[in-house]
Enzyme design. Structure first.
Site, mmCIF file in Angstrom:
data_model
loop_
_atom_site.group_PDB
_atom_site.id
_atom_site.type_symbol
_atom_site.label_atom_id
_atom_site.label_comp_id
_atom_site.label_asym_id
_atom_site.label_seq_id
_atom_site.Cartn_x
_atom_site.Cartn_y
_atom_site.Cartn_z
ATOM 1 N N CYS A 134 -4.103 2.048 -5.278
ATOM 2 C CA CYS A 134 -4.454 2.877 -4.105
ATOM 3 C C CYS A 134 -3.243 2.926 -3.185
ATOM 4 O O CYS A 134 -3.320 2.616 -1.988
ATOM 5 C CB CYS A 134 -5.672 2.324 -3.385
ATOM 6 N N ALA A 135 -2.103 3.338 -3.743
ATOM 7 C CA ALA A 135 -0.806 3.089 -3.127
ATOM 8 C C ALA A 135 -0.403 4.031 -1.995
ATOM 9 O O ALA A 135 0.457 3.684 -1.194
ATOM 10 C CB ALA A 135 0.284 3.125 -4.211
ATOM 11 N N ALA A 136 -0.964 5.234 -1.948
ATOM 12 C CA ALA A 136 -0.533 6.199 -0.925
ATOM 13 C C ALA A 136 -0.864 5.694 0.480
ATOM 14 O O ALA A 136 -1.854 4.979 0.666
ATOM 15 C CB ALA A 136 -1.206 7.544 -1.169
ATOM 16 N N PRO A 137 -0.021 6.052 1.444
ATOM 17 C CA PRO A 137 1.150 6.944 1.387
ATOM 18 C C PRO A 137 2.442 6.281 0.927
ATOM 19 O O PRO A 137 3.485 6.919 0.912
ATOM 20 C CB PRO A 137 1.271 7.415 2.832
ATOM 21 N N GLY A 138 2.377 4.993 0.572
ATOM 22 C CA GLY A 138 3.537 4.368 -0.046
ATOM 23 C C GLY A 138 4.226 3.288 0.761
ATOM 24 O O GLY A 138 5.259 2.768 0.322
ATOM 25 N N GLY A 139 3.696 2.921 1.918
ATOM 26 C CA GLY A 139 4.345 1.894 2.730
ATOM 27 C C GLY A 139 4.506 0.581 1.995
ATOM 28 O O GLY A 139 5.593 -0.022 1.991
ATOM 29 N N ASP A 165 -7.088 6.862 -11.876
ATOM 30 C CA ASP A 165 -8.106 6.053 -11.218
ATOM 31 C C ASP A 165 -7.788 4.592 -11.530
ATOM 32 O O ASP A 165 -7.553 4.228 -12.686
ATOM 33 C CB ASP A 165 -9.486 6.429 -11.761
ATOM 34 N N ASP A 182 -4.965 -2.220 -1.851
ATOM 35 C CA ASP A 182 -5.304 -1.805 -0.493
ATOM 36 C C ASP A 182 -6.470 -0.834 -0.653
ATOM 37 O O ASP A 182 -6.279 0.371 -0.796
ATOM 38 C CB ASP A 182 -4.106 -1.137 0.183
ATOM 39 N N CYS A 233 -8.269 -2.052 5.662
ATOM 40 C CA CYS A 233 -8.029 -1.865 7.100
ATOM 41 C C CYS A 233 -9.355 -1.669 7.815
ATOM 42 O O CYS A 233 -9.541 -0.735 8.591
ATOM 43 C CB CYS A 233 -7.083 -0.691 7.358
#
Length: 424
Positions: free
Chosen positions: A242-247, A289, A303, A356
């Site tokens: 679930c990597a986006a937006p990539g931080g 997925d 995340d 979060c």
């Protein structure tokens, strides 16, 4: 703040109505601002955001000045027009004549609200005279926190911490960045911890020193912590789900990890590529997925999708478009991803799970249920040294838990939960 004209206010009215009537996220409506002049677009966003941020207290104040609430089927957008006008007067401090006149013009364009122009005019003029005194006697933090959130947080964190969280939500979040390296060219900033910095100046992020050169990226300080819990990642393979937006992907790549970033949404995956390209960092990107992967790594970071109630400072619409049922739905989906991510961890490897969210069901209860069902995993408690001496960020179980009221003296931080697990 000076008057910037009617187009900005029309846009703000449309956004606030979309949130309150259709439960449309504020961010999903910002495309409508692109046709405005930059100054108007900035004012429209500020007006909409601040109206939603202070919604509860603005509604309470208007109840003091009105004999009975307006009925939308009869009054059109008159209620939203009053909210915007009151926000202009008491929060944005717009000149009374400008705010009242603009509200009247907005009402004139609404076939139903036009019949309530005398009321709108009278109420806002009274707000301009008496509003500050009345507002000072209202409990803004409590009024701006819906019951479904206040009762949950009070049960988990206690009344004092809940009030501190609610107070933090009344102010917009500052902009945090993470440095690619210590010598990255950066704008004026305040050091927080590690590579996290807080911008102390203003201006468009894209135009600040070091951005175009790839020296840093925008990422809340709290969001930068979960990746650090993986320890020394240099030369190691890391799967970032679930990597986006990539931080987090960029954090790991900057520290020398061989990152595989997994993102199901093609548009969001493109955002990761864009950020990697700008910063000159490398990572493998898989559009899939997380529940369908057949790869392994010694380090896995999740995340997970959640209700994001830890980010209300940035998304003031969240309390008004979500409810307790959304917590249950999000928790169920996140647990599936946790199960799938755990299957990717090699024996002896480490899994870090983060959300979060301030809700136990999406954080602490997820990990408790997972550990009860997976004896091959055990908790690796976070130490104060790993979080730069902030022992208040560590739960009794040894997990990471930041709150929006933490770092209050520096402007707060997002609410985050993270647990680190070892696979035996």
């Amino acid at each position: 703040m000076t008057d910037t004209g009617l187009p900005a206010r029309r846009a703000a009215l449309a956004i606030v109505s979309g949130v309150l009537r259709q439960r449309r996220p504020l961010d999903s409506q910002l495309e409508s601002l692109k046709g405005l002049e930059p100054r108007d677009a900035a004012f429209a966003r500020a007006l909409a955001s601040q109206t939603l941020r202070h919604l509860g207290v603005l509604e309470a104040l208007l109840r003091e000045f009105m004999a009975k609430p307006l009925q939308p089927h009869k009054a059109g957008q008159a209620s939203e027009i009053l909210l915007l006008g009151t926000c202009e007067l008491l929060v944005l401090k717009v000149a009374p004549h400008a705010a009242v006149d603009a509200a009247n013009q907005l009402a004139a364009k609404d076939s139903k609200a036009v019949h309530f122009k005398p009321l709108i005019n009278a109420v806002l003029r009274r707000v301009s005279r008496e509003g500050e005194k009345v507002m000072s006697g209202l409990d803004a933090p409590r009024l701006c926190t819906p019951d479904w959130l206040w009762t949950r947080w009070a049960a988990q964190y206690g009344e004092a911490a809940t009030r501190a969280i609610a107070v933090a939500h009344l102010k917009p979040a500052p902009t945090d960045i993470v440095l690619k390296s210590d010598d990255a060219g950066v704008p004026e900033n305040d050091s927080l911890f590690g590579s996290a910095r807080r911008l102390s100046g203003e201006g468009r992020v894209e135009e600040l020193p070091g951005f175009a050169e790839g020296g840093w990226w925008v990422q809340d300080a709290a969001a930068s912590l979960p990746a650090l819990l993986l320890g020394d990642v240099a030369g190691k393979k890391v799967i970032d789900l679930c990597a986006a937006p990539g931080g987090k992907t960029m954090q790991l790549a900057a520290r020398g990890a061989k990152v595989t970033a997994v993102e199901i949404d093609p548009g969001r995956a493109a955002r990761i590529r864009e950020n990697l390209g700008r910063t000159g960092l490398e990572a493998e990107i898989i559009e899939a997925d997380a529940r369908d992967l057949d790869i392994k790594a010694s380090l896995v970071l999740i995340d997970a999708p959640c209700t994001a109630t830890g980010t209300i400072r940035r998304h003031p619409d969240l309390p008004w478009i979500k409810g307790a049922v959304d917590v249950t739905v999000s928790a169920g989906a996140a647990y599936e991803i946790l199960e799938s991510g755990a299957a990717l961890v090699e024996p002896g490897g480490t899994l870090t799970f983060a959300v979060c969210s301030l809700e136990r069901e999406e954080g602490e209860e997820q990990i408790a249920a997972f550990l009860a069902n997976h004896p091959e995993f055990g908790r690796m408690p976070v130490t104060a040294g790993e979080v730069f001496g902030h022992g208040e960020w560590i739960t009794p179980d040894g997990d990471l838990r930041t709150l929006p009221c933490h770092l209050a003296g520096k402007g707060g931080m997002d609410g985050f939960y993270a647990a680190r697990l070892k696979k035996f």
